[in-house]
Scaffold this active site. Sequence first.
Site: not given
Ligand SMILES: *Cc1c(COP(=O)(O)O)cnc(C)c1O
Length: 400
Positions: A122, A195, A198, A221, A359
């Site tokens: 992302h 990260d 997800q 999320k 993104c």
């Molecule tokens: C949504 C997402 C982000 C960013 O999250 P934010 O809540 O916008 O800070 C980063 N990495 C992944 C894989 C995402 O799905």
Amino acid sequence: MLDIERIREDFPILRREVYDRPLVYFDNAATTQKPRCVVEKIEAAYYNVNANIHRGVHFLSQQATEAHEAARETVRAFLNAPSSAEIIFTRGTTEAINLVASSYARACMQPGDEVIVTAMEHHSNIVPWQLQGMRLRVIPIDEHGTLDLEALPGLFTDRTRLVAVTHMSNVLGTVNPVAEIARVAHAHGVPILVDGAQAVAHRAVDVQAADVDFYAFSSHKIYGPTGMGVLYGKAEWLDRIPPYQGGGEMIRNVSFEHTTYNELPYKFEAGTPDFIGSTALATALDYVQRIGLDAIAEHEHELLRYATDRLGAIPGMRFIGQAPEKGSVLSFLVGDIHPYDLGMILDRLGIAIRTGHHCAEPLMHVLGVEGTARASFALYNTKAEVDALAEGIERAQKMF
Ligand SMILES: *Cc1c(COP(=O)(O)O)cnc(C)c1O
């Protein structure tokens, strides 16, 4: 098996209609809907325990502080982190990664140093490193969207300072073997940031078992409030790197000549935190754990399998991302219908999907596509909704 109809009762928004049709919400990878208990928690906190935390001598401030710190403990247990001092509240995944990029770079990096990422990152795990002047080296993917881990050892150089990878791709659904990647990183003397934006809503995460150094995720999320997120960091790293922002709360003593910093985790929490968002996030994590991440994973896996079969039967259907280890994200293209047009038609049928580059523009370049249509599933989605999606796509096909 989950009683999905009962679970849907917890999410009032799922009863609403758009364009006089029942809402089918398949944009969960962008944000999830909130259960009643989370919304009620926010309301109750503002009505009953709203006071600034940590500084107050008065009763209400102490109650609010206790709730905020209890939420930190809930997050710690959720990630199986060793200590709640290693749990830092942020605004989301993006801020958590920016925190590490900024602080770690100041302590441990020179411009031109290297960060190893994957082809499926992302933007929020790409741009923060570029802002610090880092060069990115990229673990490639195969045609199914699986990481080519054999390429990983060859990417390390004497300038590699960090491995930063997504746990689960928001485009391909691919779930990456972070424990294995962590072993390789550590064998090269380099820490790893994951990260988890997800991954957290779909599978149990154990930061100790995976032995990762940093783990970031967003509350919104995983059925929690927006504007709230978490950074887990090993204490040995958090002690070594400087604060990200300056202000109240993160200090021990301040004079015009010199400032000393507070202990962990407060050193990284400048200013008044979202002490109500934190408690609502804890409520969301409790909710998820009451249902059980294993049960959620099983339900979503079954939905993904069903959707893959049902949509796969549509002529011209092309799936983007078919890794064996895959979460409940389905990216696709249909014939030569532009994803945006498909998204517009489905929207008129009450079906919310996402279209575009999600993104992850560099991934789109790797895949050789401009964008995709993406349906992403959560614990409250049903097979009947998948049928509605398939029928909607078939209808769109007739129009083109
Ligand atoms: C949504 C997402 C982000 C960013 O999250 P934010 O809540 O916008 O800070 C980063 N990495 C992944 C894989 C995402 O799905």
